[in-house]
Design an enzyme around this catalytic site. Structure first.
Site, PDB file in Angstrom:
ATOM      1  N   LYS A  78       0.713  -1.260  -0.116  1.00  0.00           N
ATOM      2  CA  LYS A  78      -0.040   0.025   0.077  1.00  0.00           C
ATOM      3  C   LYS A  78       1.021   1.361  -0.018  1.00  0.00           C
ATOM      4  O   LYS A  78       1.908   1.087   0.895  1.00  0.00           O
ATOM      5  CB  LYS A  78      -0.884  -0.018   1.276  1.00  0.00           C
ATOM      6  CG  LYS A  78      -1.948  -1.058   1.224  1.00  0.00           C
ATOM      7  CD  LYS A  78      -3.056  -1.003   2.383  1.00  0.00           C
ATOM      8  CE  LYS A  78      -3.861  -2.044   2.328  1.00  0.00           C
ATOM      9  NZ  LYS A  78      -3.628  -3.881   2.102  1.00  0.00           N
ATOM     10  N   ASP A 112      -1.763  -1.906  -4.040  1.00  0.00           N
ATOM     11  CA  ASP A 112      -3.138  -2.218  -3.408  1.00  0.00           C
ATOM     12  C   ASP A 112      -3.619  -0.771  -3.764  1.00  0.00           C
ATOM     13  O   ASP A 112      -3.067   0.213  -3.725  1.00  0.00           O
ATOM     14  CB  ASP A 112      -3.308  -2.351  -2.116  1.00  0.00           C
ATOM     15  CG  ASP A 112      -2.999  -3.953  -1.906  1.00  0.00           C
ATOM     16  OD1 ASP A 112      -2.782  -4.566  -2.850  1.00  0.00           O
ATOM     17  OD2 ASP A 112      -2.476  -4.384  -0.784  1.00  0.00           O
ATOM     18  N   ARG A 162      -5.286  -5.492 -11.259  1.00  0.00           N
ATOM     19  CA  ARG A 162      -6.095  -6.333 -10.370  1.00  0.00           C
ATOM     20  C   ARG A 162      -7.562  -5.522 -10.081  1.00  0.00           C
ATOM     21  O   ARG A 162      -7.651  -4.341  -9.519  1.00  0.00           O
ATOM     22  CB  ARG A 162      -5.634  -6.560  -8.879  1.00  0.00           C
ATOM     23  CG  ARG A 162      -6.526  -7.069  -8.034  1.00  0.00           C
ATOM     24  CD  ARG A 162      -6.074  -7.235  -6.689  1.00  0.00           C
ATOM     25  NE  ARG A 162      -4.851  -7.706  -6.249  1.00  0.00           N
ATOM     26  CZ  ARG A 162      -4.234  -7.427  -5.279  1.00  0.00           C
ATOM     27  NH1 ARG A 162      -4.438  -6.420  -4.534  1.00  0.00           N
ATOM     28  NH2 ARG A 162      -2.880  -7.931  -5.080  1.00  0.00           N
TER      29      ARG A 162
HETATM   30  P1  FDA Z   1     -18.643  -9.915  -2.033  1.00  0.00           P
HETATM   31  O1  FDA Z   1     -18.240  -9.128  -1.135  1.00  0.00           O
HETATM   32  O2  FDA Z   1     -19.879  -9.484  -2.844  1.00  0.00           O
HETATM   33  O3  FDA Z   1     -18.872 -11.183  -1.594  1.00  0.00           O
HETATM   34  C1  FDA Z   1     -19.330 -12.401  -2.558  1.00  0.00           C
HETATM   35  C2  FDA Z   1     -19.161 -13.609  -1.700  1.00  0.00           C
HETATM   36  O4  FDA Z   1     -17.755 -13.924  -1.442  1.00  0.00           O
HETATM   37  C3  FDA Z   1     -19.864 -13.615  -0.269  1.00  0.00           C
HETATM   38  O5  FDA Z   1     -21.275 -13.937  -0.381  1.00  0.00           O
HETATM   39  C4  FDA Z   1     -19.116 -14.733   0.380  1.00  0.00           C
HETATM   40  O6  FDA Z   1     -19.383 -16.051  -0.035  1.00  0.00           O
HETATM   41  C5  FDA Z   1     -17.542 -14.409   0.061  1.00  0.00           C
HETATM   42  N1  FDA Z   1     -16.896 -13.396   0.906  1.00  0.00           N
HETATM   43  C6  FDA Z   1     -16.615 -12.314   0.540  1.00  0.00           C
HETATM   44  N2  FDA Z   1     -15.916 -11.399   1.577  1.00  0.00           N
HETATM   45  C7  FDA Z   1     -15.747 -12.500   2.533  1.00  0.00           C
HETATM   46  C8  FDA Z   1     -15.289 -12.417   3.830  1.00  0.00           C
HETATM   47  N3  FDA Z   1     -14.625 -11.417   4.325  1.00  0.00           N
HETATM   48  N4  FDA Z   1     -15.407 -13.600   4.695  1.00  0.00           N
HETATM   49  C9  FDA Z   1     -15.953 -14.693   4.178  1.00  0.00           C
HETATM   50  N5  FDA Z   1     -16.590 -14.766   2.828  1.00  0.00           N
HETATM   51  C10 FDA Z   1     -16.475 -13.710   2.146  1.00  0.00           C
HETATM   52  N6  FDA Z   1      -9.850  -4.100  -1.856  1.00  0.00           N
HETATM   53  C11 FDA Z   1      -9.574  -2.743  -1.810  1.00  0.00           C
HETATM   54  O7  FDA Z   1     -10.314  -1.747  -1.633  1.00  0.00           O
HETATM   55  N7  FDA Z   1      -8.157  -2.479  -2.490  1.00  0.00           N
HETATM   56  C12 FDA Z   1      -7.414  -3.574  -2.694  1.00  0.00           C
HETATM   57  O8  FDA Z   1      -6.300  -3.560  -2.860  1.00  0.00           O
HETATM   58  C13 FDA Z   1      -8.158  -4.845  -2.573  1.00  0.00           C
HETATM   59  N8  FDA Z   1      -7.047  -6.003  -2.623  1.00  0.00           N
HETATM   60  C14 FDA Z   1      -7.672  -7.206  -2.988  1.00  0.00           C
HETATM   61  C15 FDA Z   1      -7.091  -8.532  -3.255  1.00  0.00           C
HETATM   62  C16 FDA Z   1      -7.246  -9.656  -3.468  1.00  0.00           C
HETATM   63  C17 FDA Z   1      -6.873 -10.582  -3.963  1.00  0.00           C
HETATM   64  C18 FDA Z   1      -9.038  -9.838  -3.172  1.00  0.00           C
HETATM   65  C19 FDA Z   1      -9.775 -11.056  -3.249  1.00  0.00           C
HETATM   66  C20 FDA Z   1      -9.594  -8.715  -2.656  1.00  0.00           C
HETATM   67  C21 FDA Z   1      -9.097  -7.485  -2.597  1.00  0.00           C
HETATM   68  N9  FDA Z   1      -9.816  -6.521  -1.868  1.00  0.00           N
HETATM   69  C22 FDA Z   1      -9.180  -5.183  -2.205  1.00  0.00           C
HETATM   70  C23 FDA Z   1     -11.069  -6.617  -1.169  1.00  0.00           C
HETATM   71  C24 FDA Z   1     -12.251  -6.375  -2.000  1.00  0.00           C
HETATM   72  O9  FDA Z   1     -12.332  -5.039  -2.396  1.00  0.00           O
HETATM   73  C25 FDA Z   1     -13.726  -6.960  -1.464  1.00  0.00           C
HETATM   74  O10 FDA Z   1     -13.816  -6.067  -0.242  1.00  0.00           O
HETATM   75  C26 FDA Z   1     -13.569  -8.360  -0.920  1.00  0.00           C
HETATM   76  O11 FDA Z   1     -13.113  -9.077  -1.867  1.00  0.00           O
HETATM   77  C27 FDA Z   1     -14.993  -8.761  -0.909  1.00  0.00           C
HETATM   78  O12 FDA Z   1     -15.986  -8.690  -2.238  1.00  0.00           O
HETATM   79  P2  FDA Z   1     -16.047  -9.869  -3.099  1.00  0.00           P
HETATM   80  O13 FDA Z   1     -15.776  -9.519  -4.567  1.00  0.00           O
HETATM   81  O14 FDA Z   1     -15.570 -11.066  -2.718  1.00  0.00           O
HETATM   82  O15 FDA Z   1     -17.571  -9.926  -3.232  1.00  0.00           O
END
Ligand code: FDA
Length: 285
Positions: A78, A112, A162
């Site tokens: 970050k 990030d 990403r």
């Molecule tokens: P969503 O939140 O809609 O979740 C979809 C499904 O995923 C849920 O129904 C559940 O099944 C599962 N899930 C999601 N979060 C979960 C949790 N905490 N515990 C358990 N299950 C969960 N953000 C950012 O602002 N800056 C960044 O640099 C990054 N970097 C980053 C890297 C990587 C590799 C990932 C996967 C994510 C990030 N993020 C991030 C975080 C991202 O913005 C986001 O907050 C989370 O990934 C949750 O969003 P989803 O896309 O998973 O969908």
């Protein structure tokens, strides 16, 4: 800051310990399952040059140790950890040091994305660094209204992106208010990235979106080697394995270190069901 043992136990589910050794052990375990990794030494918003230097040095050590152990991992960092709140210049120097070391090892540094107050400076700095170092990539968030434009800008510059949904509290002026809009934007942008010819990371645990994107890739003849899926350590391990088993690239973001509290708070906020996990641990004492 001290944290209860219950909070620590919860943290252990999402964070791979506090030391570089424990983080490398997690990488090694995932690599053995065919998953690649990106290591994140937790920390953000440092307020002194010395703290920024310490953060930079830990990242350099991570790059060295990954190389020595021949592990399949790059690093994520970050900019506020490298001193962005103090000065762009300081941050630029620290980031350049990481990129130089990573380039020596043919490794990669993912910057990030933090809250929207930092978006412009982050996109600008990654873009500027990319003139010298092609091993730097950015993160864009589908919840921000500006992201379509940022995607086009970085695609034109062939910068690896990403794509995630976004994890910070943002006002309605800058971010979509409804989850359905964030998800819709994610799907459209992810398709755009997959078709772009540059290698991007599709970072989500959203199974519906992932299934739609798998189908999209098959329909358009987009090879598995053209992009990778990415997920967070400890989240949807079943899905991580399934996707890898189907032949897709899967990278796991592995956070570690003692500054895990803000990271844990974001993970709990986006999935209140995790609070049950906390409660269960509290009752265990
Ligand atoms: P969503 O939140 O809609 O979740 C979809 C499904 O995923 C849920 O129904 C559940 O099944 C599962 N899930 C999601 N979060 C979960 C949790 N905490 N515990 C358990 N299950 C969960 N953000 C950012 O602002 N800056 C960044 O640099 C990054 N970097 C980053 C890297 C990587 C590799 C990932 C996967 C994510 C990030 N993020 C991030 C975080 C991202 O913005 C986001 O907050 C989370 O990934 C949750 O969003 P989803 O896309 O998973 O969908």
């Amino acid at each position: 800051m001290t944290h209860s043992s219950a909070t620590r136990r919860v943290a252990n589910r999402f964070v791979a310990g506090e030391t570089v050794d424990s983080a490398l052990a997690a990488v090694s375990e995932l690599n053995a399952q065919g998953l690649s990794a990106t290591l994140d030494h937790l920390g953000e918003n440092v307020s002194t040059e010395a703290e920024a230097a310490v953060a930079r040095d830990v990242c350099l050590e991570m790059l060295d140790r990954i190389r020595e152990s021949a592990l399949n991992s790059n690093i994520s960092v970050k900019l506020t950890q490298l001193g962005l709140d103090l000065s762009v210049d300081l941050c630029r120097r620290n980031l350049a040091a990481l990129l130089e070391r990573a380039a020596r090892y043919s490794s990669f540094v993912r910057v990030d994305m933090e809250g929207s107050a930092y978006t412009q400076r982050t996109v600008d700095l990654v873009s500027e660094m990319h003139h010298t170092f092609d091993n730097v990539g950015a993160v864009l968030q589908s919840y921000l209204r500006r992201t379509t434009e940022d995607v086009e800008r970085l695609l034109a510059e062939k910068i690896r992106i990403r794509l995630c949904k976004g994890a910070y509290q943002e006002p309605d002026e800058v971010a979509f208010r409804h989850k359905s809009e964030v998800d819709h934007n994610y799907l459209q942008l992810a398709k755009r990235l997959m078709e772009s010819g540059t290698y991007h990371g599709i970072a989500t645990h959203d199974e519906q979106i992932i299934v739609a994107l798998e189908q999209h890739a098959r329909e358009r003849g987009i090879a598995a080697s053209a992009f990778e899926f990415q997920m967070l350590y400890g989240i949807r391990r079943d899905l991580q394995k399934r996707l890898r088993g189907e032949g897709w690239g899967m990278r796991v973001y592995i956070p570690f270190g003692s500054h895990w509290f803000p990271y844990l708070t974001r993970r709990l906020a986006e999935r209140p069901a995790n609070l049950f996990f906390i409660a269960r641990n509290l009752f265990r004492g």
